[in-house]
Write a protein that holds these residues in place. Sequence first.
Motif, PDB file in Angstrom:
ATOM      1  N   GLY A 118       0.790  -1.227   0.000  1.00 19.10           N
ATOM      2  CA  GLY A 118       0.000   0.000   0.000  1.00 19.10           C
ATOM      3  C   GLY A 118       0.822   1.276   0.000  1.00 19.10           C
ATOM      4  N   ARG A 119       2.156   1.136   0.070  1.00 17.81           N
ATOM      5  CA  ARG A 119       3.002   2.332   0.127  1.00 17.81           C
ATOM      6  C   ARG A 119       4.187   2.249  -0.838  1.00 17.81           C
ATOM      7  NH1 ARG A 119       4.723   3.330   6.027  1.00 17.81           N
ATOM      8  NH2 ARG A 119       5.929   4.955   4.966  1.00 17.81           N
ATOM      9  N   THR A 120       4.105   1.325  -1.799  1.00 18.67           N
ATOM     10  CA  THR A 120       5.154   1.209  -2.807  1.00 18.67           C
ATOM     11  C   THR A 120       4.545   1.392  -4.187  1.00 18.67           C
ATOM     12  OG1 THR A 120       6.424  -0.320  -1.430  1.00 18.67           O
ATOM     13  CG2 THR A 120       6.957  -0.262  -3.775  1.00 18.67           C
ATOM     14  N   LEU A 121       4.982   2.426  -4.880  1.00 18.33           N
ATOM     15  CA  LEU A 121       4.475   2.729  -6.220  1.00 18.33           C
ATOM     16  C   LEU A 121       5.103   1.785  -7.251  1.00 18.33           C
ATOM     17  CD1 LEU A 121       4.764   6.594  -5.938  1.00 18.33           C
ATOM     18  CD2 LEU A 121       2.619   5.325  -6.148  1.00 18.33           C
ATOM     19  N   PRO A 122       4.415   1.540  -8.361  1.00 22.56           N
ATOM     20  CA  PRO A 122       5.048   0.750  -9.425  1.00 22.56           C
ATOM     21  C   PRO A 122       6.279   1.473  -9.949  1.00 22.56           C
ATOM     22  CG  PRO A 122       3.056   1.825 -10.231  1.00 22.56           C
ATOM     23  CD  PRO A 122       3.080   2.019  -8.745  1.00 22.56           C
ATOM     24  N   GLY A 123       7.244   0.707 -10.435  1.00 27.39           N
ATOM     25  CA  GLY A 123       8.462   1.297 -10.976  1.00 27.39           C
ATOM     26  C   GLY A 123       8.173   2.238 -12.131  1.00 27.39           C
ATOM     27  N   ALA A 124       9.119   3.120 -12.405  1.00 25.71           N
ATOM     28  CA  ALA A 124       8.968   4.090 -13.491  1.00 25.71           C
ATOM     29  C   ALA A 124      10.155   3.996 -14.438  1.00 25.71           C
ATOM     30  CB  ALA A 124       8.849   5.507 -12.944  1.00 25.71           C
ATOM     31  N   LEU A 125       9.882   4.157 -15.719  1.00 28.33           N
ATOM     32  CA  LEU A 125      10.903   4.165 -16.761  1.00 28.33           C
ATOM     33  C   LEU A 125      11.100   5.601 -17.231  1.00 28.33           C
ATOM     34  CD1 LEU A 125      12.766   2.718 -18.799  1.00 28.33           C
ATOM     35  CD2 LEU A 125      10.766   2.479 -20.300  1.00 28.33           C
ATOM     36  N   ASP A 126      12.310   6.113 -17.069  1.00 31.16           N
ATOM     37  CA  ASP A 126      12.653   7.480 -17.443  1.00 31.16           C
ATOM     38  C   ASP A 126      13.206   7.481 -18.867  1.00 31.16           C
ATOM     39  OD1 ASP A 126      13.703  10.020 -17.777  1.00 31.16           O
ATOM     40  OD2 ASP A 126      14.909   9.999 -15.951  1.00 31.16           O
ATOM     41  N   MET A 127      12.406   8.012 -19.807  1.00 31.96           N
ATOM     42  CA  MET A 127      12.805   8.130 -21.209  1.00 31.96           C
ATOM     43  C   MET A 127      12.953   9.606 -21.542  1.00 31.96           C
ATOM     44  SD  MET A 127      12.914   4.949 -22.365  1.00 31.96           S
ATOM     45  CE  MET A 127      13.141   5.353 -24.090  1.00 31.96           C
ATOM     46  N   GLU A 128      14.190  10.027 -21.768  1.00 30.52           N
ATOM     47  CA  GLU A 128      14.417  11.435 -22.094  1.00 30.52           C
ATOM     48  C   GLU A 128      15.647  11.585 -22.967  1.00 30.52           C
ATOM     49  OE1 GLU A 128      16.182  13.878 -18.690  1.00 30.52           O
ATOM     50  OE2 GLU A 128      15.088  12.334 -17.583  1.00 30.52           O
ATOM     51  N   TYR A 129      16.039  12.830 -23.218  1.00 33.47           N
ATOM     52  CA  TYR A 129      17.153  13.130 -24.107  1.00 33.47           C
ATOM     53  C   TYR A 129      18.422  12.400 -23.654  1.00 33.47           C
ATOM     54  CZ  TYR A 129      14.067  16.989 -25.473  1.00 33.47           C
ATOM     55  OH  TYR A 129      12.988  17.736 -25.892  1.00 33.47           O
ATOM     56  N   ASN A 130      19.146  11.857 -24.616  1.00 32.93           N
ATOM     57  CA  ASN A 130      20.371  11.103 -24.357  1.00 32.93           C
ATOM     58  C   ASN A 130      21.459  12.010 -23.786  1.00 32.93           C
ATOM     59  OD1 ASN A 130      22.567   9.395 -24.417  1.00 32.93           O
ATOM     60  ND2 ASN A 130      22.553   9.083 -26.628  1.00 32.93           N
ATOM     61  N   PRO A 131      21.984  11.727 -22.598  1.00 25.83           N
ATOM     62  CA  PRO A 131      23.053  12.562 -22.036  1.00 25.83           C
ATOM     63  C   PRO A 131      24.403  12.339 -22.714  1.00 25.83           C
ATOM     64  CG  PRO A 131      21.947  11.247 -20.331  1.00 25.83           C
ATOM     65  CD  PRO A 131      21.569  10.675 -21.654  1.00 25.83           C
ATOM     66  N   TYR A 132      24.506  11.324 -23.581  1.00 24.89           N
ATOM     67  CA  TYR A 132      25.811  10.912 -24.092  1.00 24.89           C
ATOM     68  C   TYR A 132      25.981  11.033 -25.604  1.00 24.89           C
ATOM     69  CZ  TYR A 132      26.109   8.979 -19.422  1.00 24.89           C
ATOM     70  OH  TYR A 132      26.119   8.847 -18.056  1.00 24.89           O
ATOM     71  N   GLY A 133      24.945  11.480 -26.299  1.00 26.91           N
ATOM     72  CA  GLY A 133      25.090  11.549 -27.751  1.00 26.91           C
ATOM     73  C   GLY A 133      23.779  11.826 -28.437  1.00 26.91           C
ATOM     74  N   ALA A 134      23.499  11.057 -29.491  1.00 27.02           N
ATOM     75  CA  ALA A 134      22.319  11.284 -30.317  1.00 27.02           C
ATOM     76  C   ALA A 134      21.053  11.338 -29.473  1.00 27.02           C
ATOM     77  CB  ALA A 134      22.196  10.185 -31.359  1.00 27.02           C
ATOM     78  N   THR A 135      20.258  12.366 -29.687  1.00 25.87           N
ATOM     79  CA  THR A 135      19.060  12.622 -28.883  1.00 25.87           C
ATOM     80  C   THR A 135      18.194  11.390 -28.707  1.00 25.87           C
ATOM     81  OG1 THR A 135      18.976  14.958 -29.493  1.00 25.87           O
ATOM     82  CG2 THR A 135      16.902  13.939 -28.843  1.00 25.87           C
ATOM     83  N   CYS A 136      18.004  10.637 -29.780  1.00 27.00           N
ATOM     84  CA  CYS A 136      17.111   9.471 -29.761  1.00 27.00           C
ATOM     85  C   CYS A 136      17.887   8.165 -29.683  1.00 27.00           C
ATOM     86  CB  CYS A 136      16.210   9.495 -30.998  1.00 27.00           C
ATOM     87  SG  CYS A 136      15.249  11.016 -31.176  1.00 27.00           S
ATOM     88  N   TYR A 137      19.109   8.220 -29.182  1.00 30.58           N
ATOM     89  CA  TYR A 137      19.932   7.035 -28.923  1.00 30.58           C
ATOM     90  C   TYR A 137      20.268   6.250 -30.187  1.00 30.58           C
ATOM     91  CZ  TYR A 137      18.662   8.109 -24.119  1.00 30.58           C
ATOM     92  OH  TYR A 137      18.484   8.763 -22.914  1.00 30.58           O
ATOM     93  N   GLY A 138      20.216   6.914 -31.340  1.00 30.98           N
ATOM     94  CA  GLY A 138      20.563   6.248 -32.583  1.00 30.98           C
ATOM     95  C   GLY A 138      19.530   5.245 -33.056  1.00 30.98           C
TER      96      GLY A 138
END
Length: 285
Positions: free
Chosen positions: A165-185
Amino acid sequence: MPVLRSGTPHRPVHSLATAAGALLATVALLLGLPGTAGAAAGRHAPEPTHPDQDWAGSQVARHEGATTGILPPPSLTASAEGVDVSSHNGNVAWSALWNSGVRFAYVKATESTSYTSPYFAQQYNGSYRSGMIRGAYHFATPDTSGGAAQAAYFVAHGGGWSKDGRTLPGALDMEYNPYGATCYGLSPTGLVDWMKDWFATYKARTGRDAVLYTSTGWWKQCTGNSAAFGRINPLWVPRYGSSVGELPAGWGFHTIWQYTSTGPAVGDHNRFNGSMDRLRALADG
């Protein structure tokens, strides 16, 4: 060295090598890269070099800007206040946040299949002990390994779920690539397939549909504004200003709004789109 018997055809060495290589490639795809997202198996990027600098919204603020000094007005409907944290926040003063009205937290657990936050235990357990509803999130790097592999790593390193009752489902963080091509190639189809693998693996291991964190700008640019996830995965959307703004395709409403990256104490502050009862229902599954 074995002797060839009379009448046995001689296979050229290069043919055997080609066949062996094809077999190994097939096995690698089946074991590590399920689904069509595995098409990029031979060109994976190196593992992240500064995962402690990658958190939910770190690249959104960098690419889309962060409005400072303008916070949204108090909600006219029921809502709950939250924060999200990662290793760059260090040890968090959870009791102070609780006393300020914060009631839930998302904590970065992992990135790719090589990084686990060294502050995860203090942040994940500390928020829980303060009375908050808490959840974990994974910072995705779709060019380093397959979606299924990253989901499995996340679940094994803090991203699981329990029906307390106090643990949310996991979350997937999809955002701009910190290491190169914006969409990860990857192409829009490739990214959508990668996420499908991630979500399917997470659900198979936890029984829950994960939350998706993404900005509308990145989503349009990198997925072609796909509507593939709106019916199933709750949306956690960043937009730093006075309103949540346009949502990605497929979602008629948001579940969590990250409305500032410059809030008090930890920077990233969020608002749940509903009452505490609805937040508890999301946790409870």
